[in-house]
Write a protein that holds these residues in place. Structure first.
Motif, PDB file in Angstrom:
ATOM      1  N   MET A  71       0.823  -1.204   0.000  1.00 56.67           N
ATOM      2  CA  MET A  71       0.000   0.000   0.000  1.00 56.67           C
ATOM      3  C   MET A  71       0.864   1.266   0.000  1.00 56.67           C
ATOM      4  O   MET A  71       0.445   2.281  -0.524  1.00 56.67           O
ATOM      5  N   TRP A  72       2.026   1.207   0.624  1.00 53.48           N
ATOM      6  CA  TRP A  72       2.881   2.395   0.749  1.00 53.48           C
ATOM      7  C   TRP A  72       3.236   2.957  -0.622  1.00 53.48           C
ATOM      8  O   TRP A  72       3.118   4.162  -0.854  1.00 53.48           O
ATOM      9  N   GLU A  73       3.635   2.096  -1.556  1.00 56.15           N
ATOM     10  CA  GLU A  73       4.014   2.564  -2.892  1.00 56.15           C
ATOM     11  C   GLU A  73       2.819   3.198  -3.598  1.00 56.15           C
ATOM     12  O   GLU A  73       2.946   4.236  -4.259  1.00 56.15           O
ATOM     13  N   TRP A  74       1.654   2.554  -3.469  1.00 57.50           N
ATOM     14  CA  TRP A  74       0.437   3.097  -4.058  1.00 57.50           C
ATOM     15  C   TRP A  74       0.121   4.468  -3.468  1.00 57.50           C
ATOM     16  O   TRP A  74      -0.214   5.410  -4.190  1.00 57.50           O
ATOM     17  N   PRO A  91       6.044   9.814   7.693  1.00 55.77           N
ATOM     18  CA  PRO A  91       7.088   8.807   7.487  1.00 55.77           C
ATOM     19  C   PRO A  91       6.446   7.437   7.258  1.00 55.77           C
ATOM     20  O   PRO A  91       5.325   7.177   7.701  1.00 55.77           O
ATOM     21  N   HIS A  92       7.157   6.565   6.589  1.00 59.06           N
ATOM     22  CA  HIS A  92       6.653   5.238   6.219  1.00 59.06           C
ATOM     23  C   HIS A  92       6.019   4.503   7.394  1.00 59.06           C
ATOM     24  O   HIS A  92       4.878   4.043   7.317  1.00 59.06           O
ATOM     25  N   ASP A  93       6.737   4.360   8.515  1.00 60.46           N
ATOM     26  CA  ASP A  93       6.215   3.568   9.635  1.00 60.46           C
ATOM     27  C   ASP A  93       4.987   4.202  10.280  1.00 60.46           C
ATOM     28  O   ASP A  93       4.065   3.504  10.699  1.00 60.46           O
ATOM     29  N   ASN A 127      -2.608   3.541   8.640  1.00 58.28           N
ATOM     30  CA  ASN A 127      -3.371   2.784   7.654  1.00 58.28           C
ATOM     31  C   ASN A 127      -3.877   1.468   8.246  1.00 58.28           C
ATOM     32  O   ASN A 127      -4.981   1.024   7.939  1.00 58.28           O
ATOM     33  N   THR A 128      -3.087   0.861   9.118  1.00 59.20           N
ATOM     34  CA  THR A 128      -3.505  -0.383   9.769  1.00 59.20           C
ATOM     35  C   THR A 128      -4.719  -0.144  10.657  1.00 59.20           C
ATOM     36  O   THR A 128      -5.675  -0.931  10.643  1.00 59.20           O
TER      37      THR A 128
END
Length: 197
Positions: free
Chosen positions: A1-4, A15-17, A23-24
């Protein structure tokens, strides 16, 4: 999902984390509330259909339907009132938009909407209808409304025990026929000076 999310530019610069954690939580809530998520989808589908096929009603639930009339998208509410969206458009597989005031820029421009936002509008409109009808019942029973703040009415009443907040609660919790079965409870208090409870 991150890339999308990066590609769609919807990471809110998190930030990613942090984004993955948020999102979770979002996905967990949606999984636990599948009927609400399905309602979002049903509303958006009806709105898209109404935009594409004018002068035809697309039912969502009893008393709730979408219909395009001329350059207006109408959402018929259970109370009989309409939410109106001017100049609606729906691109195939893309955005649903309408003309309105941008709350950030204060300009009249094309605004994007989606199922969840449409449900938010419906929810707020139904709450408004319930509050207005409760106000009419209060005034008919002799309560003079001197102020309203969001979802509450402030009334001045004589200090002679002919009226009280418990009676107001009963009047405000009464449901109109179009809202039968809705769980609704009002809570009030009496004071000599207005305060938030």
């Amino acid at each position: 999902m991150w890339e999308w999310a990066l590609e769609k530019k919807i990471t809110a610069k998190l930030p990613h984390d942090v984004w993955v954690a948020c999102n979770t939580v979002k996905q967990s809530w949606r999984n636990a509330n599948a009927q609400i998520v399905a309602f979002w989808s049903a509303c958006e589908t009806a709105v898209r259909s109404a935009i594409e096929i004018p002068n035809k009603s697309f039912p969502i639930r009893p008393g709730l339907y979408a219909r395009r009339y001329g350059n207006w998208l109408l959402l018929h509410l259970p109370s009989g009132r309409f939410l109106v969206y001017p100049a609606p458009r729906a691109s195939e597989g893309g955005d649903v938009t309408y003309m309105g005031n941008n709350q950030r820029t204060r300009k009249f421009e094309r605004l994007k909407t989606w199922g969840g936002k449409i449900v938010e509008n419906i929810t707020q409109a139904v709450a408004c209808d319930l509050l207005f009808e409760a106000g009419l019942r209060l005034e008919k029973a002799g309560y003079e409304i001197v102020l309203s703040v969001h979802d509450e009415y402030i009334c001045e009443i004589p200090d002679d025990k002919t009226r009280n907040h418990r009676h107001m609660e009963e009047l405000m919790s009464s449901l109109p026929s179009w809202a039968e079965g809705l769980p609704l409870v009002a809570a009030g208090f009496e004071t000599y000076r207005y305060r938030k409870e």
